[in-house]
Motif scaffolding. Structure first.
Motif, PDB file in Angstrom:
ATOM      1  N   SER A 120      10.384  32.550 -11.202  1.00 45.53           N
ATOM      2  CA  SER A 120      10.355  33.629 -12.189  1.00 45.53           C
ATOM      3  C   SER A 120       9.967  34.952 -11.543  1.00 45.53           C
ATOM      4  N   GLU A 121       9.404  34.909 -10.334  1.00 45.89           N
ATOM      5  CA  GLU A 121       9.035  36.147  -9.640  1.00 45.89           C
ATOM      6  C   GLU A 121      10.245  37.013  -9.325  1.00 45.89           C
ATOM      7  N   VAL A 122      11.451  36.454  -9.383  1.00 44.05           N
ATOM      8  CA  VAL A 122      12.631  37.295  -9.169  1.00 44.05           C
ATOM      9  C   VAL A 122      12.750  38.353 -10.260  1.00 44.05           C
ATOM     10  N   TYR A 123      12.100  38.141 -11.394  1.00 47.41           N
ATOM     11  CA  TYR A 123      12.126  39.130 -12.481  1.00 47.41           C
ATOM     12  C   TYR A 123      11.094  40.236 -12.275  1.00 47.41           C
ATOM     13  N   GLY A 124      10.184  40.073 -11.292  1.00 47.54           N
ATOM     14  CA  GLY A 124       9.176  41.081 -11.026  1.00 47.54           C
ATOM     15  C   GLY A 124       8.245  41.260 -12.213  1.00 47.54           C
ATOM     16  N   ASP A 125       7.888  42.507 -12.492  1.00 46.58           N
ATOM     17  CA  ASP A 125       7.104  42.853 -13.684  1.00 46.58           C
ATOM     18  C   ASP A 125       8.112  43.220 -14.757  1.00 46.58           C
ATOM     19  N   PRO A 126       8.528  42.265 -15.579  1.00 48.25           N
ATOM     20  CA  PRO A 126       9.731  42.450 -16.395  1.00 48.25           C
ATOM     21  C   PRO A 126       9.578  43.487 -17.504  1.00 48.25           C
ATOM     22  N   GLN A 127      10.662  44.189 -17.757  1.00 48.03           N
ATOM     23  CA  GLN A 127      10.732  45.139 -18.856  1.00 48.03           C
ATOM     24  C   GLN A 127      11.485  44.551 -20.042  1.00 48.03           C
ATOM     25  N   VAL A 128      11.919  43.310 -19.911  1.00 43.88           N
ATOM     26  CA  VAL A 128      12.588  42.557 -20.975  1.00 43.88           C
ATOM     27  C   VAL A 128      11.752  41.317 -21.246  1.00 43.88           C
ATOM     28  N   HIS A 129      11.517  41.010 -22.521  1.00 40.82           N
ATOM     29  CA  HIS A 129      10.638  39.894 -22.862  1.00 40.82           C
ATOM     30  C   HIS A 129      11.147  39.162 -24.090  1.00 40.82           C
ATOM     31  N   PRO A 130      11.254  37.826 -24.025  1.00 42.64           N
ATOM     32  CA  PRO A 130      11.136  36.961 -22.848  1.00 42.64           C
ATOM     33  C   PRO A 130      12.284  37.201 -21.877  1.00 42.64           C
ATOM     34  N   GLN A 131      12.237  36.589 -20.712  1.00 45.41           N
ATOM     35  CA  GLN A 131      13.204  36.879 -19.668  1.00 45.41           C
ATOM     36  C   GLN A 131      14.382  35.891 -19.717  1.00 45.41           C
ATOM     37  N   PRO A 132      15.599  36.390 -19.991  1.00 52.43           N
ATOM     38  CA  PRO A 132      16.791  35.545 -19.891  1.00 52.43           C
ATOM     39  C   PRO A 132      17.361  35.608 -18.480  1.00 52.43           C
ATOM     40  N   GLU A 133      18.216  34.664 -18.156  1.00 52.64           N
ATOM     41  CA  GLU A 133      18.796  34.619 -16.809  1.00 52.64           C
ATOM     42  C   GLU A 133      19.651  35.843 -16.499  1.00 52.64           C
ATOM     43  N   GLN A 134      20.186  36.493 -17.525  1.00 53.18           N
ATOM     44  CA  GLN A 134      21.051  37.658 -17.304  1.00 53.18           C
ATOM     45  C   GLN A 134      20.265  38.904 -16.885  1.00 53.18           C
TER      46      GLN A 134
END
Length: 328
Positions: A120-134
């Protein structure tokens, strides 16, 4: 269920996740090659498997080419906790990138299916929540965590390019926070940190204000997902999120661990580490629809099992410590 008699290579097989996967694959009747360089893995994690004639333990660094025969390859080789992967950051990147190249070369030679344990670290500090694969992520490529984040992102690129260029049957699993027995007690991850501190009666260290969130998946559930992903149709390679969508704040987790341990520990607050994600929760719609998978073990049950493991670990080490003190 897979047909029996497959020859399966698990890189990083003596680690936390790898040892549970080796155990499950042997229980299904497969022959398992467990490869590890023991940087973070431990022979103790697989000691109970050594007497099984279908199990073979190989000391090897996956950054070097490997020549074995395998029908399937699970590539789990890489330090996964910030304490470990930041200790030797260049080696961490080398393990992710050269390791991916080496297992892909091996998969092509053997005509084997190959699964990459991404994160999940590939998403970094996400700006989208929850994180989808896209979601492509929001990661810092030059930060202190980049050796792991960017190494795993590059590994995903290599896997997809190998699929497109050579038709290799690849699978990519994006793993969200996983916990359970055989976690390294000093790996710096929040579950092991909290449990070890609570069992010792020490204050639990919460970073920031404790409002940041994670989603915790018990190891048995993740192993189920790994095997379902490996068994999925050739046309499905992922990436696919694997984790528990039940979200907890760090403060809530600390309070729950204290209660389950029966501890009188306090909670202390420290500054938030650099590039630490504020929120993390997987969208597992794809895993539900394609793999027919979702977690079954709730946080209270999983934490209870994990606490029991660490209690036994501390009990086993106590006589060793006492003997050492008496011998001084």
């Amino acid at each position: 269920m897979k047909e029996s008699g497959r020859r399966i290579l698990v890189t990083g097989g003596a680690g936390f996740l790898g040892s549970h996967l080796c155990e499950r694959l042997l229980a299904q009747g497969h022959e398992v090659l467990c490869l590890d360089n023991f940087f973070t893995g431990n022979k103790r994690n697989v000691a109970h498997l050594l007497s099984d004639p279908r199990f073979e333990l190989i000391r090897h660094d996956i950054t070097l080419p490997l020549r074995v025969e395998a029908d399937e390859i699970y590539n789990l080789a890489c330090p996964a906790s910030p304490v470990h992967y930041q200790r030797t950051p260049m080696q961490t990147t080398r393990t992710s990138v050269l390791g991916a190249l080496n297992v892909l070369d091996l998969a092509r030679q053997c005509n084997a299916k190959v699964l990459q344990a991404s994160t999940s670290e590939v998403y970094g500090d996400p700006q989208v929540h929850p994180q989808p694969e896209q979601y492509w992520g929001h990661a810092n490529p030059v930060g202190v965590r980049a050796c792991y984040d960017e190494g795993k992102r590059c590994a995903e690129t290599l896997f997809m390019d190998c699929r497109r260029q050579y038709g290799t049957d690849v699978k990519i699993a994006r793993i969200f926070n996983t916990y359970g027995p055989r976690m390294h007690p000093e790996d710096g991850r929040v579950v092991s940190n909290f449990i070890m501190q609570a069992l010792a009666g020490q204050p639990l260290t919460v970073y920031g204000d404790g409002a940041q969130t994670r989603s915790f998946c018990y190891v048995d559930d993740l192993v189920d997902a790994f095997i379902r992903l490996m068994d999925s149709p050739r046309e499905f390679g992922g990436p696919v999120n694997l984790g528990n969508p039940e979200e907890s704040t760090m403060l809530e987790l600390a309070q729950r661990v204290i209660a389950l341990c029966g501890s009188a520990s306090d909670i202390v607050f420290r500054p938030l580490p650099s590039d630490d994600p504020v929120r993390r929760r997987p969208d597992i719609s794809l895993a539900r629809s394609v793999l027919k998978w979702e977690p079954r073990i709730g946080l209270a049950e999983g934490l209870g099992r994990t606490i029991d493991y660490f209690r036994r670990l501390l009990d086993d080490e106590q006589p060793v410590r006492e003997h050492s003190l008496h011998g001084q």
